[in-house]
Design a protein around this motif. Structure first.
Motif, short mmCIF file in Angstrom:
data_model
loop_
_atom_site.label_atom_id
_atom_site.label_comp_id
_atom_site.label_asym_id
_atom_site.label_seq_id
_atom_site.Cartn_x
_atom_site.Cartn_y
_atom_site.Cartn_z
N SER A 61 0.94 -1.22 -0.02
CA SER A 61 -0.10 0.04 -0.11
C SER A 61 0.77 1.30 0.10
O SER A 61 1.96 1.38 0.79
CB SER A 61 -1.03 -0.13 1.24
N THR A 63 0.35 5.42 -0.11
CA THR A 63 -0.38 6.79 -0.18
C THR A 63 0.24 8.22 -0.02
O THR A 63 1.21 7.97 0.66
CB THR A 63 -1.43 6.75 1.27
N GLU A 216 -4.87 13.48 -3.17
CA GLU A 216 -4.33 12.36 -2.30
C GLU A 216 -4.61 11.23 -3.42
O GLU A 216 -5.51 11.06 -4.09
CB GLU A 216 -5.29 11.99 -1.10
N THR A 218 -3.90 6.85 -3.56
CA THR A 218 -3.64 5.51 -2.78
C THR A 218 -3.65 4.42 -3.60
O THR A 218 -4.64 4.50 -4.58
CB THR A 218 -4.51 5.30 -1.61
N HIS A 220 -2.80 0.24 -3.84
CA HIS A 220 -2.68 -0.86 -3.16
C HIS A 220 -2.37 -1.89 -4.28
O HIS A 220 -3.02 -2.27 -5.20
CB HIS A 220 -3.97 -1.51 -2.71
#
Length: 290
Positions: A61, A63, A216, A218, A220
């Protein structure tokens, strides 16, 4: 010229350890949108720094909060290890240019070769026409974008309409083939790049709409991608007060899900774009923005 056996992406994302968890490199204008390096490319470089700092090969992950625009040129990444675990280790990275922090990253890293446990997938790869029948992204953007010279991006014909003028009835989804223009295969560090390489699917409804700066991002990562092109599906289901949410999926040539992404961005915020991170691929910048 790249060293023998080195792809353009590998060359343009390499770092040198300067000691004490600090890594130095250079952001290349080849992966820029206007004057600003693509945020997924910037995240990919930070992934390399955190993987080296943690001595773990795979970002589970990642971010990034985009605090100020980056620019082509020297970059310094300051890493801090937060926790070392048996399966997942976590660290942060401050991406610095000059004396200014441009992006703050948090990453959880692992080694997929040692992963055990339940596997479950409840969705299928997107249906995309053969690549010869898909539309190059370069035919849809109003003006040339540097990053599109480095990637292969071809949209399924069903999601390649309405980009210029928009259509209030158009769905806000796109499906595409993605890869490197030089034929290099994707790896775990390139997945953030591909998760952020295309214009927002919302443009199918509103038309090309200037800068769309990321607040932002993110990503995964689920597994190491198999060699070959990626299948991508991106969709926007919610826009509230000019804040756009975009969800993405990346599938490898073996039909396996390799990454999920979620992004928060500002739509139609030209003033904000001068203070926020970076923008998605669009046409010309608003007046006064370089």
């Amino acid at each position: 010229m790249n060293p023998a056996g080195s792809s353009q992406f590998e060359h343009d994302s390499r770092l040198v350890h300067a000691g004490n968890g600090v890594y130095e490199g250079e952001l290349s204008a080849a992966w820029a949108i206007g004057a600003v390096p693509n945020g997924g490319y910037v995240m990919a470089i930070a992934c390399r720094a955190l993987a080296a700092a943690l001595d773990l090969p795979h970002p589970a992950s990642m971010t990034g909060h985009y605090l100020a625009p980056t620019e082509a040129g020297p970059v310094r990444i300051e890493t801090q290890i937060i926790r070392r675990g048996r399966r997942i280790s976590t660290a942060t990275a401050r991406l610095m240019q000059g004396d200014q922090e441009r992006v703050r990253f948090t990453g959880a890293f692992t080694d997929f070769a040692l992963s055990t446990g339940i596997d479950l997938t409840t969705v299928s790869p997107p249906e995309i026409s053969g690549i010869a029948h898909c539309v190059p992204i370069t035919e849809l953007t109003p003006r040339p974008v540097a990053i599109h010279d480095r990637i292969l991006a071809r949209l399924d014909p069903d999601t390649a309409s309405h980009w210029h003028s928009g259509d209030p009835a158009a769905d806000t989804q796109l499906r595409a083939w993605l890869g490197f223009a030089d034929g290099a295969d994707p790896n775990v560090f390139s997945l953030p790049l591909f998760a952020d390489a295309l214009p927002p699917p919302l443009f199918r409804r509103v038309g090309f709409s200037g800068w769309v700066p990321t607040v932002e991002l993110t990503v995964h990562v689920h597994r190491v991608p198999a060699p070959g092109l990626l299948r991508a599906r991106f969709v926007t289901r919610h826009v509230t007060g000019g804040l756009l949410h975009e969800d993405g999926e990346l599938w490898d040539s073996a039909g396996q899900l390799v990454a999920l992404s979620r992004q928060l961005a500002i739509i139609n915020g030209s003033a904000a774009s001068r203070e926020s991170g970076r923008s998605k691929p669009v046409g010309a910048p608003p007046e006064g923005v370089t």
